[in-house]
Design a protein around this motif. Structure first.
Motif, PDB file in Angstrom:
ATOM      1  N   LEU A  36       5.942  -1.269  -9.160  1.00  0.00           N
ATOM      2  CA  LEU A  36       5.791  -0.023  -8.414  1.00  0.00           C
ATOM      3  C   LEU A  36       7.152   0.548  -8.033  1.00  0.00           C
ATOM      4  O   LEU A  36       7.401   1.748  -8.187  1.00  0.00           O
ATOM      5  CB  LEU A  36       4.940  -0.247  -7.160  1.00  0.00           C
ATOM      6  CG  LEU A  36       3.457  -0.522  -7.408  1.00  0.00           C
ATOM      7  CD1 LEU A  36       2.790  -1.005  -6.122  1.00  0.00           C
ATOM      8  CD2 LEU A  36       2.760   0.711  -7.953  1.00  0.00           C
ATOM      9  N   LYS A  37       8.052  -0.307  -7.559  1.00  0.00           N
ATOM     10  CA  LYS A  37       9.404   0.138  -7.201  1.00  0.00           C
ATOM     11  C   LYS A  37      10.124   0.707  -8.421  1.00  0.00           C
ATOM     12  O   LYS A  37      10.789   1.744  -8.329  1.00  0.00           O
ATOM     13  CB  LYS A  37      10.207  -1.013  -6.601  1.00  0.00           C
ATOM     14  CG  LYS A  37       9.773  -1.407  -5.212  1.00  0.00           C
ATOM     15  CD  LYS A  37      10.554  -2.616  -4.719  1.00  0.00           C
ATOM     16  CE  LYS A  37      10.050  -3.119  -3.386  1.00  0.00           C
ATOM     17  NZ  LYS A  37      10.725  -4.352  -2.944  1.00  0.00           N
TER      18      LYS A  37
ATOM     19  N   GLU B 198      -4.801   4.252 -12.022  1.00  0.00           N
ATOM     20  CA  GLU B 198      -5.718   3.110 -11.950  1.00  0.00           C
ATOM     21  C   GLU B 198      -4.955   1.786 -11.930  1.00  0.00           C
ATOM     22  O   GLU B 198      -5.306   0.875 -11.172  1.00  0.00           O
ATOM     23  CB  GLU B 198      -6.672   3.128 -13.141  1.00  0.00           C
ATOM     24  CG  GLU B 198      -7.687   4.239 -13.109  1.00  0.00           C
ATOM     25  CD  GLU B 198      -8.541   4.289 -14.367  1.00  0.00           C
ATOM     26  OE1 GLU B 198      -8.657   3.266 -15.076  1.00  0.00           O
ATOM     27  OE2 GLU B 198      -9.089   5.368 -14.649  1.00  0.00           O
ATOM     28  N   MET B 199      -3.923   1.689 -12.753  1.00  0.00           N
ATOM     29  CA  MET B 199      -3.153   0.449 -12.851  1.00  0.00           C
ATOM     30  C   MET B 199      -2.368   0.154 -11.580  1.00  0.00           C
ATOM     31  O   MET B 199      -2.081  -1.010 -11.288  1.00  0.00           O
ATOM     32  CB  MET B 199      -2.177   0.531 -14.032  1.00  0.00           C
ATOM     33  CG  MET B 199      -2.828   0.507 -15.391  1.00  0.00           C
ATOM     34  SD  MET B 199      -1.670   0.911 -16.729  1.00  0.00           S
ATOM     35  CE  MET B 199      -0.394  -0.314 -16.489  1.00  0.00           C
ATOM     36  N   SER B 200      -2.025   1.197 -10.823  1.00  0.00           N
ATOM     37  CA  SER B 200      -1.186   1.013  -9.633  1.00  0.00           C
ATOM     38  C   SER B 200      -1.821   0.049  -8.640  1.00  0.00           C
ATOM     39  O   SER B 200      -1.115  -0.630  -7.893  1.00  0.00           O
ATOM     40  CB  SER B 200      -0.900   2.358  -8.970  1.00  0.00           C
ATOM     41  OG  SER B 200      -2.067   2.895  -8.374  1.00  0.00           O
TER      42      SER B 200
ATOM     43  N   PHE C 217       4.182   5.654  -5.402  1.00  0.00           N
ATOM     44  CA  PHE C 217       4.175   5.701  -6.870  1.00  0.00           C
ATOM     45  C   PHE C 217       3.195   6.765  -7.360  1.00  0.00           C
ATOM     46  O   PHE C 217       3.529   7.591  -8.217  1.00  0.00           O
ATOM     47  CB  PHE C 217       3.803   4.326  -7.441  1.00  0.00           C
ATOM     48  CG  PHE C 217       3.631   4.315  -8.933  1.00  0.00           C
ATOM     49  CD1 PHE C 217       4.735   4.368  -9.771  1.00  0.00           C
ATOM     50  CD2 PHE C 217       2.368   4.252  -9.497  1.00  0.00           C
ATOM     51  CE1 PHE C 217       4.581   4.365 -11.144  1.00  0.00           C
ATOM     52  CE2 PHE C 217       2.203   4.245 -10.873  1.00  0.00           C
ATOM     53  CZ  PHE C 217       3.317   4.305 -11.698  1.00  0.00           C
ATOM     54  N   CYS C 218       1.990   6.777  -6.806  1.00  0.00           N
ATOM     55  CA  CYS C 218       0.980   7.756  -7.215  1.00  0.00           C
ATOM     56  C   CYS C 218       1.415   9.175  -6.860  1.00  0.00           C
ATOM     57  O   CYS C 218       1.191  10.117  -7.624  1.00  0.00           O
ATOM     58  CB  CYS C 218      -0.375   7.419  -6.598  1.00  0.00           C
ATOM     59  SG  CYS C 218      -1.121   5.927  -7.302  1.00  0.00           S
TER      60      CYS C 218
ATOM     61  N   LYS D 203       0.838  -1.214   0.000  1.00  0.00           N
ATOM     62  CA  LYS D 203       0.000   0.000   0.000  1.00  0.00           C
ATOM     63  C   LYS D 203       0.864   1.251   0.000  1.00  0.00           C
ATOM     64  O   LYS D 203       0.558   2.228  -0.677  1.00  0.00           O
ATOM     65  CB  LYS D 203      -0.938   0.013   1.214  1.00  0.00           C
ATOM     66  CG  LYS D 203      -2.247  -0.670   0.965  1.00  0.00           C
ATOM     67  CD  LYS D 203      -3.059   0.160  -0.016  1.00  0.00           C
ATOM     68  CE  LYS D 203      -4.365  -0.497  -0.337  1.00  0.00           C
ATOM     69  NZ  LYS D 203      -4.933  -0.045  -1.588  1.00  0.00           N
ATOM     70  N   ARG D 204       1.951   1.207   0.751  1.00  0.00           N
ATOM     71  CA  ARG D 204       2.867   2.358   0.812  1.00  0.00           C
ATOM     72  C   ARG D 204       3.556   2.560  -0.538  1.00  0.00           C
ATOM     73  O   ARG D 204       3.716   3.694  -0.992  1.00  0.00           O
ATOM     74  CB  ARG D 204       3.897   2.138   1.926  1.00  0.00           C
ATOM     75  CG  ARG D 204       4.763   3.304   2.193  1.00  0.00           C
ATOM     76  CD  ARG D 204       3.981   4.311   3.008  1.00  0.00           C
ATOM     77  NE  ARG D 204       4.857   5.428   3.285  1.00  0.00           N
ATOM     78  CZ  ARG D 204       4.459   6.680   3.287  1.00  0.00           C
ATOM     79  NH1 ARG D 204       3.206   6.979   3.081  1.00  0.00           N
ATOM     80  NH2 ARG D 204       5.301   7.637   3.542  1.00  0.00           N
ATOM     81  N   LEU D 205       3.942   1.477  -1.187  1.00  0.00           N
ATOM     82  CA  LEU D 205       4.549   1.566  -2.517  1.00  0.00           C
ATOM     83  C   LEU D 205       3.575   2.190  -3.504  1.00  0.00           C
ATOM     84  O   LEU D 205       3.935   3.049  -4.304  1.00  0.00           O
ATOM     85  CB  LEU D 205       4.970   0.172  -3.016  1.00  0.00           C
ATOM     86  CG  LEU D 205       6.236  -0.422  -2.428  1.00  0.00           C
ATOM     87  CD1 LEU D 205       6.381  -1.878  -2.866  1.00  0.00           C
ATOM     88  CD2 LEU D 205       7.456   0.386  -2.848  1.00  0.00           C
TER      89      LEU D 205
END
Length: 117
Positions: free
Chosen positions: A62-63, A52-54, A10-11, A4-6
């Motif tokens: 994500l990283k 949306e994809m995240s 990212f967002c 969730k943090r990643l």
């Protein structure tokens, strides 16, 4: 770092890139902004889709997205190398809709003219 943090990081990162992009665009002259309309629309679409994809992206993706510099503009540039069928899609739609207009409206108009004569 949790998944969730990643996702949030990212967002947050791509949101910052979008804000910087908008800031640069708004510094342009009106004519230049108008000329950049496709780029503006496409970069915003890329941002929205990535957001949306995240939700379902892997932690590794994500990283990578977090550490990749300028991912929005990179993906925009890559998008430009793909074949774009947007105009063909619009042309197909227009052809189909003009046919319908001619079938419906054209017949009615000719009937009205014929009965008025």
């Amino acid at each position: 770092m949790s998944r969730k943090r990643l996702e949030k990081t990212f967002c947050w990162k791509i949101s910052g890139e979008l804000k910087l992009f908008k800031f640069r665009i708004l510094k342009m002259k009106k004519k230049e902004i108008f000329q950049a309309a496709y780029q503006i629309d496409t970069v915003i679409c890329i941002y929205e889709l990535l957001t949306e994809m995240s939700i379902c992206m892997s932690e590794e993706a994500l990283k990578a997205g977090i550490t990749f510099p300028g991912i929005l503009m990179f993906l925009y540039e890559r998008w430009l190398s793909y074949e774009d069928t947007h105009m063909e899609d619009i042309q197909y739609c227009l052809n189909e809709e003009v046919k319908k207009i001619l079938e419906d409206y054209g017949e009615k108009k000719w009937k009205e003219k014929g009965s008025a004569a």
